[in-house]
Motif scaffolding. Sequence first.
Motif, PDB file in Angstrom:
ATOM      1  N   SER A 135     -22.190 -75.217 -36.787  1.00 18.30           N
ATOM      2  CA  SER A 135     -23.416 -74.804 -37.370  1.00 18.30           C
ATOM      3  C   SER A 135     -23.599 -73.133 -37.070  1.00 18.30           C
ATOM      4  CB  SER A 135     -24.529 -75.404 -36.704  1.00 18.30           C
ATOM      5  OG  SER A 135     -25.681 -74.798 -37.116  1.00 18.30           O
ATOM      6  N   VAL A 136     -23.250 -72.566 -35.941  1.00 17.19           N
ATOM      7  CA  VAL A 136     -23.300 -71.157 -35.453  1.00 17.19           C
ATOM      8  C   VAL A 136     -22.354 -70.602 -36.213  1.00 17.19           C
ATOM      9  CG1 VAL A 136     -23.074 -69.670 -33.755  1.00 17.19           C
ATOM     10  CG2 VAL A 136     -24.179 -71.868 -33.212  1.00 17.19           C
ATOM     11  N   GLU A 137     -21.045 -71.221 -36.329  1.00 16.90           N
ATOM     12  CA  GLU A 137     -20.051 -70.451 -37.174  1.00 16.90           C
ATOM     13  C   GLU A 137     -20.135 -70.156 -38.613  1.00 16.90           C
ATOM     14  OE1 GLU A 137     -15.345 -71.806 -38.953  1.00 16.90           O
ATOM     15  OE2 GLU A 137     -16.576 -73.057 -37.316  1.00 16.90           O
ATOM     16  N   ARG A 138     -20.878 -71.341 -39.124  1.00 18.66           N
ATOM     17  CA  ARG A 138     -21.329 -71.163 -40.614  1.00 18.66           C
ATOM     18  C   ARG A 138     -22.416 -70.026 -40.716  1.00 18.66           C
ATOM     19  NH1 ARG A 138     -21.264 -77.393 -42.929  1.00 18.66           N
ATOM     20  NH2 ARG A 138     -18.971 -77.566 -43.021  1.00 18.66           N
ATOM     21  N   ARG A 139     -23.477 -70.181 -39.727  1.00 17.71           N
ATOM     22  CA  ARG A 139     -24.540 -69.140 -39.905  1.00 17.71           C
ATOM     23  C   ARG A 139     -24.058 -67.781 -39.729  1.00 17.71           C
ATOM     24  NH1 ARG A 139     -29.183 -73.319 -38.104  1.00 17.71           N
ATOM     25  NH2 ARG A 139     -28.851 -74.516 -39.899  1.00 17.71           N
ATOM     26  N   VAL A 140     -23.130 -67.451 -38.711  1.00 15.65           N
ATOM     27  CA  VAL A 140     -22.556 -66.218 -38.535  1.00 15.65           C
ATOM     28  C   VAL A 140     -22.177 -65.498 -39.885  1.00 15.65           C
ATOM     29  CG1 VAL A 140     -21.016 -64.708 -37.263  1.00 15.65           C
ATOM     30  CG2 VAL A 140     -22.428 -66.317 -35.963  1.00 15.65           C
ATOM     31  N   GLY A 141     -21.440 -66.482 -40.479  1.00 18.85           N
ATOM     32  CA  GLY A 141     -20.516 -66.240 -41.891  1.00 18.85           C
ATOM     33  C   GLY A 141     -21.837 -65.877 -42.945  1.00 18.85           C
ATOM     34  N   ALA A 142     -22.839 -66.546 -42.941  1.00 18.60           N
ATOM     35  CA  ALA A 142     -23.939 -66.482 -43.930  1.00 18.60           C
ATOM     36  C   ALA A 142     -24.385 -65.036 -43.494  1.00 18.60           C
ATOM     37  CB  ALA A 142     -24.895 -67.399 -43.857  1.00 18.60           C
ATOM     38  N   ALA A 143     -24.719 -64.843 -42.076  1.00 18.89           N
ATOM     39  CA  ALA A 143     -25.335 -63.528 -41.869  1.00 18.89           C
ATOM     40  C   ALA A 143     -24.707 -62.367 -42.336  1.00 18.89           C
ATOM     41  CB  ALA A 143     -25.478 -63.308 -40.267  1.00 18.89           C
ATOM     42  N   ARG A 144     -23.095 -62.329 -42.048  1.00 19.29           N
ATOM     43  CA  ARG A 144     -22.444 -61.368 -42.613  1.00 19.29           C
ATOM     44  C   ARG A 144     -22.733 -60.988 -44.209  1.00 19.29           C
ATOM     45  NH1 ARG A 144     -16.930 -62.777 -42.527  1.00 19.29           N
ATOM     46  NH2 ARG A 144     -16.438 -60.548 -42.514  1.00 19.29           N
ATOM     47  N   PHE A 145     -22.679 -62.068 -44.861  1.00 13.23           N
ATOM     48  CA  PHE A 145     -22.562 -62.041 -46.443  1.00 13.23           C
ATOM     49  C   PHE A 145     -23.969 -61.339 -46.578  1.00 13.23           C
ATOM     50  CE2 PHE A 145     -24.376 -64.238 -50.122  1.00 13.23           C
ATOM     51  CZ  PHE A 145     -23.520 -63.436 -51.122  1.00 13.23           C
ATOM     52  N   GLU A 146     -25.053 -61.878 -46.124  1.00 12.28           N
ATOM     53  CA  GLU A 146     -26.260 -61.355 -46.524  1.00 12.28           C
ATOM     54  C   GLU A 146     -26.845 -60.043 -45.904  1.00 12.28           C
ATOM     55  OE1 GLU A 146     -28.351 -65.917 -46.902  1.00 12.28           O
ATOM     56  OE2 GLU A 146     -29.118 -64.579 -45.399  1.00 12.28           O
ATOM     57  N   LEU A 147     -26.193 -59.541 -44.961  1.00 13.33           N
ATOM     58  CA  LEU A 147     -26.266 -58.268 -44.486  1.00 13.33           C
ATOM     59  C   LEU A 147     -25.641 -57.311 -45.362  1.00 13.33           C
ATOM     60  CD1 LEU A 147     -25.613 -58.490 -40.656  1.00 13.33           C
ATOM     61  CD2 LEU A 147     -27.813 -57.926 -41.720  1.00 13.33           C
ATOM     62  N   ARG A 148     -24.460 -57.793 -46.050  1.00 15.11           N
ATOM     63  CA  ARG A 148     -23.814 -57.058 -46.999  1.00 15.11           C
ATOM     64  C   ARG A 148     -24.703 -56.835 -48.224  1.00 15.11           C
ATOM     65  NH1 ARG A 148     -19.112 -59.652 -45.675  1.00 15.11           N
ATOM     66  NH2 ARG A 148     -19.214 -60.908 -47.442  1.00 15.11           N
ATOM     67  N   LEU A 149     -25.451 -57.655 -48.555  1.00 18.30           N
ATOM     68  CA  LEU A 149     -26.359 -57.643 -49.661  1.00 18.30           C
ATOM     69  C   LEU A 149     -27.509 -56.691 -49.562  1.00 18.30           C
ATOM     70  CD1 LEU A 149     -26.775 -61.649 -50.596  1.00 18.30           C
ATOM     71  CD2 LEU A 149     -25.906 -59.776 -52.145  1.00 18.30           C
ATOM     72  N   VAL A 150     -27.995 -56.842 -48.442  1.00 12.17           N
ATOM     73  CA  VAL A 150     -29.229 -56.064 -48.185  1.00 12.17           C
ATOM     74  C   VAL A 150     -28.663 -54.459 -48.147  1.00 12.17           C
ATOM     75  CG1 VAL A 150     -30.959 -55.199 -46.114  1.00 12.17           C
ATOM     76  CG2 VAL A 150     -30.428 -57.734 -46.645  1.00 12.17           C
ATOM     77  N   PHE A 151     -27.497 -54.082 -47.488  1.00 13.32           N
ATOM     78  CA  PHE A 151     -27.043 -52.814 -47.244  1.00 13.32           C
ATOM     79  C   PHE A 151     -25.927 -52.293 -48.175  1.00 13.32           C
ATOM     80  CE2 PHE A 151     -29.087 -54.233 -42.989  1.00 13.32           C
ATOM     81  CZ  PHE A 151     -29.773 -53.366 -43.025  1.00 13.32           C
ATOM     82  N   ASP A 152     -25.226 -52.978 -48.854  1.00 11.09           N
ATOM     83  CA  ASP A 152     -24.243 -52.563 -49.684  1.00 11.09           C
ATOM     84  C   ASP A 152     -24.607 -52.646 -51.230  1.00 11.09           C
ATOM     85  OD1 ASP A 152     -22.132 -51.963 -51.154  1.00 11.09           O
ATOM     86  OD2 ASP A 152     -20.611 -53.115 -50.006  1.00 11.09           O
ATOM     87  N   PRO A 153     -25.136 -51.349 -51.606  1.00  4.49           N
ATOM     88  CA  PRO A 153     -25.683 -51.518 -53.127  1.00  4.49           C
ATOM     89  C   PRO A 153     -24.718 -51.987 -54.204  1.00  4.49           C
ATOM     90  CG  PRO A 153     -25.087 -49.617 -52.600  1.00  4.49           C
ATOM     91  CD  PRO A 153     -25.186 -50.309 -51.179  1.00  4.49           C
ATOM     92  N   GLU A 154     -23.327 -52.054 -53.858  1.00  2.00           N
ATOM     93  CA  GLU A 154     -22.345 -52.641 -54.867  1.00  2.00           C
ATOM     94  C   GLU A 154     -22.191 -54.170 -54.582  1.00  2.00           C
ATOM     95  OE1 GLU A 154     -18.592 -50.967 -54.373  1.00  2.00           O
ATOM     96  OE2 GLU A 154     -19.191 -48.700 -54.866  1.00  2.00           O
ATOM     97  N   GLU A 155     -22.533 -54.658 -53.547  1.00  2.00           N
ATOM     98  CA  GLU A 155     -22.627 -56.140 -53.228  1.00  2.00           C
ATOM     99  C   GLU A 155     -23.631 -56.790 -53.700  1.00  2.00           C
ATOM    100  OE1 GLU A 155     -21.137 -59.383 -51.973  1.00  2.00           O
ATOM    101  OE2 GLU A 155     -20.355 -57.461 -51.335  1.00  2.00           O
ATOM    102  N   ALA A 156     -24.914 -55.997 -53.822  1.00  2.00           N
ATOM    103  CA  ALA A 156     -26.206 -56.489 -54.168  1.00  2.00           C
ATOM    104  C   ALA A 156     -26.323 -56.474 -55.853  1.00  2.00           C
ATOM    105  CB  ALA A 156     -27.383 -55.483 -53.549  1.00  2.00           C
ATOM    106  N   GLY A 157     -25.671 -55.255 -56.364  1.00  2.00           N
ATOM    107  CA  GLY A 157     -25.979 -55.171 -57.763  1.00  2.00           C
ATOM    108  C   GLY A 157     -27.478 -54.843 -58.140  1.00  2.00           C
ATOM    109  N   GLY A 158     -27.651 -54.349 -59.278  1.00  2.00           N
ATOM    110  CA  GLY A 158     -28.906 -53.744 -60.074  1.00  2.00           C
ATOM    111  C   GLY A 158     -30.074 -54.797 -59.989  1.00  2.00           C
ATOM    112  N   ALA A 159     -29.675 -56.052 -60.085  1.00  2.00           N
ATOM    113  CA  ALA A 159     -30.690 -57.254 -60.186  1.00  2.00           C
ATOM    114  C   ALA A 159     -31.497 -57.346 -58.826  1.00  2.00           C
ATOM    115  CB  ALA A 159     -30.065 -58.511 -60.709  1.00  2.00           C
TER     116      ALA A 159
END
Length: 856
Positions: free
Chosen positions: A470-494
Motif C-alpha cells: 500500500s505504501v509503495e503504491r502511494r509513494v509512486g502515486a505521490a511522485r506522479f501527482e507531484l509532477r502534475l502539479v509542478f511540471d507544466p509539460e506533464e500537466a498540459g494545458g488542460a
Amino acid sequence: MNPRVVARGNPHAVIAAARDAAVGEILLHNHPSGLLEPSDADLLVAGRVYEEGLGTAIVDNEARRLYVITEPPRPRVRVSLDVEALDALVAPGGALSVRHPGYEDRPGQREMLRRVARRYNDGGVTIVEGGTGTGKSLAYLLPAVEWALRNGERTIVSTATINLQEQLVGKDLPLVRDLLGEDIRWALVKGRGNYVSIRRARLAAESAAQLFEDDRSDELRGLLEWIDATDDGSRSDLSSLPSDDVWEEVRSDGDICLGARCPHFQGCFYQRSRREAASANLLVVNHHLLFTDLDIRRASRNFTQAAVLPPYRHIVLDEAHNVEDAATTHMGVHWTRNGLFRLLSRLDRRGKGILTAIHDRLKGGGSGPGVEHMTRIEERVRPALDQARARLGAFFDRLEPIVPAEEGRTVRLGGEGGLEPLGDLQTNEAFATLLSALGHLEREIGELRGRLEDGEWGEALEGRVLDLRSVERRVGAARFELRLVFDPEEAGGAVVRWLEGGRARRGGRNVVLAAAPVQPGHLLRESLFTMVDTAVLTSATLTTRGSFAFLRDRLGLAEAPPVDEGPSGSAPEPGFDPDADHGFEPDFDPADRGALLHDPVPARPTQAEPEDEEREIEVEEVVVPSPFDYPRQAMFCVPTGIGEAGSGDAFQRETARITEVLAELTGGGIFVLFTSHAALRRVADLLRERRIEGRWPILVQGDAPRARLLDDFIRSERAILLGTSSFWEGVDVPGRPLRGLILQKIPFRVPTEPVTEARVEAIEAAGGNAFWSFSLPIAALRLKQGFGRLIRSREDRGAILLLDDRIVSRRYGRYLRESLPDAPLVKGTWEDVERALKAFYAAQGVGGAAPRAPVS
C-alpha cells in the motif's frame, strides 16, 4: 451447431476473445489436462462474458466432456413503462393519496414523472429543473424502480449531500415500495475507505506498541468492541471518530485486501456492502464515489462490468448543479505537506510504524532469512526513508516563502502571469532530488516486500507485506501527482495548478498542492452521458434566466456555446472589480485536502482521446415550476444606500444592525448567509457586542458542527444562525423555526481562485465574454440556492433581504433578478424597506407573537 475458433493460446493461457459473439452463444475453452473444474480466472471470464449475454463452458482436448460454467442468459425483452399507470399512482385518488395523510396533488411532480418515464422508454438525457416543493425524488424513483423490476436493469442515483441520501433510503424508497406493492432492493453505497477492516483492526491492536507513537490501546479496544456490535461497519456509525493515524491503520483498503482469502471475508463490512449493491435494483451514491467509478472505467475502458460500482445503464444525478464542481475536485490532485509526511510516517513514527512491526516479528523468529530482512530494513529501507523525509522537508522549505501565509489563499502556477517554482534553479534541484528520493524509497519498499512475499516469512507477515504494498503504491502515486502539479509539460494545458496556504489540524502551517481539469465537461460527456441509456439531471437550480444553456455547456451537453453572451461587444461589467472580495472563501479545512488517496487508481486530471464516432445524445429540457405562491408567501427586499457591498467595516456594522431589526420583527428565526468567513466572524462579534444573545441565541458556523447548529436552530425557534457557503444549499428548515433570511452579498466566485481564473481565461481565449457566460450564471445559480432556503412549504412565510444593491443598480442585476422566483421586489432606502417589512409580517401573522404555522 457451427463452432468457430476465436482465439488460440499457449500451454499457460488463452485470450478470452468474445467481442464479436452474438447474444446467446457459448464461449468454449479447453483444458488440456482433462480436469474441467474452472479456475478463478475461468470464473472471472465467465462472469464478464455473461454480462455480454454469453454462456461459458470448458471442454477436454477431444471435446468429449463438457463442463458448463454458465448457460447463456435468456434474451432480454425490454418492457416499456406504462406512463399512465405510473402517473395514476401519484394522481388524486391514486395509491399515494390513500397512503399519505398530507397528500396534495402536485401537477409539477406528475409532469416530471411522465417525462422521466418516457426517457427510460426512449433513452437519452432529460434535464429537469424542479422548483422547491415539486417532489422530485418520487418523480424519478418511481420510474427508476419500475424499470428495474420490469427489465432487471439497475439505476444509480447520485447526490451531493448526505441529507438527501438519507432521505432517499430512509423515507422515499420505502414509500416507493409501498406504492408499487413489490419487493425492491436498494443500497446506500459508500466509498471503501469509509469501512473498517476487521483483519486490519485486529492486527493494529496486536501491534499497537510498534505502530503508534502514543498509546492507542483504549482507542483500538473501543474499535474492536464497536466491530462486534455494529451492523454497518462504517465511520458514520461511530459515536466518536478515531484519530487519523488509527483510522489509516484500520480502514478497508483495496491495496491491502486479501479478498476471499481473508478469514473475515464473510463478515467483512465492505464486502457485504458490495454484495448488497450487486443485488440491488437501485443504488444511492454521492457524486464523488460516482466519479471514482468513472475514473477507473475510463482508465480500463470498462463500461460494461463492475468497477467501484456494479454495471449500470441508467443514472439520475440529483443536486445536478454540483456535478461540475464535484467532477473537478475528484478528477484533480490534492496533497498537503502534512499528508505527504503522514504517508512516510506510516513506515516509521519515531521508531514506531510498519517497519518496526516487521522488524520485531522477524527478530522473534531468529532464522537466517529473518536476519537478512532485518539487515535490509536497517541498512537500506530506513536510510531511503530518512533521505525521502529530508528531501521532502528541503523542497517545502523552498516552497513556503512563495505560498500565502493566510489559510485558504492561493498562488497559481503557470497560466497568464502565473508562477513556476521550478524556474528557480535551487527549487528545481530540490524537486528533482525529492522525486529521486521517493523513487529510491519506492524501489526499496518493493524489494523488501518481494523478498518477504516470496520467502518463508510470507505467510506469517502477510498483513504487513500488504501494508508495504500500500505504501509503495502511494509513494509512486505521490511522485506522479507531484509532477502534475509542478511540471507544466506533464500537466498540459488542460490542467490548472496551484499552491494554497493551509493550517494543520493541531495548529501550525501547512501547504496545499493541487491540480484540476479546467473543463471536465468533455470527460463527463465521453465517460458518462454517451455510455448510459438513460440520464436524468435534476435540481431546483439549473436554469439562469429560464435557460439551461450554461449548465449544458459546463457538463458537455451543449450543441453550441451558451447563447447569453451579454450585451453585444460589452466589456466586463462596470463595477465588477476583480480585486474586490466578491466570492466565497473555501468552506473546508484545507488540511483535509491532502489526505492519503483511498482509490486503487490514483485520481488525476487526464484528457482521454475522443471516440472515433461519438454517440449522439438526445437532450430534453424541462422546467417544472415550484408549487409555492411566492407573490403571497414571500417578499424580496433590497435596501439601497447602506454602502457599497464589501466596502469595509461600516458595511459589516450595517449588516449587524439590520439583523437585529429583522429579529425584532420576526422574533428571531433568521438565517444570515455570507460569502466570506471574515465577514461572518466580524458580524458575529458585532452582534455579541450589541448584547442580543439573551433574546436570540447566536449560532455561528465554525463554533460547532453543521448538523448540531441546525438542530440547535430548529429547537430554539428564535435563534439567529450565521453561515457561509455550506448553508446556501442542502439545508431544509420548513415551518416555524425559520422566518427571515438575510443574504449579505451576491455570491460571485473569487475571480483569483485558480480554477475560476483558468476557466475565465479559456472562455476569453475562445472569444467569449467570461463575465456574462461564466461568472454571472454561477452567481445566479448560487443566489437562487440561497434564496430557496426560506420557503420550503406552502405554509411558510417570510422576507428575503439582499444587502447588496448591485442587483438593482448594475446592468447585470436584471439577469440575476430574472433567475429568481417571482417574489415581490421592494427596493429603496432602509427606512422604506423597514416599513414594508413591518407591514408584510403584520399582514402575514408572522413574527414573535404569531410565527408561521408548522408543517404537517
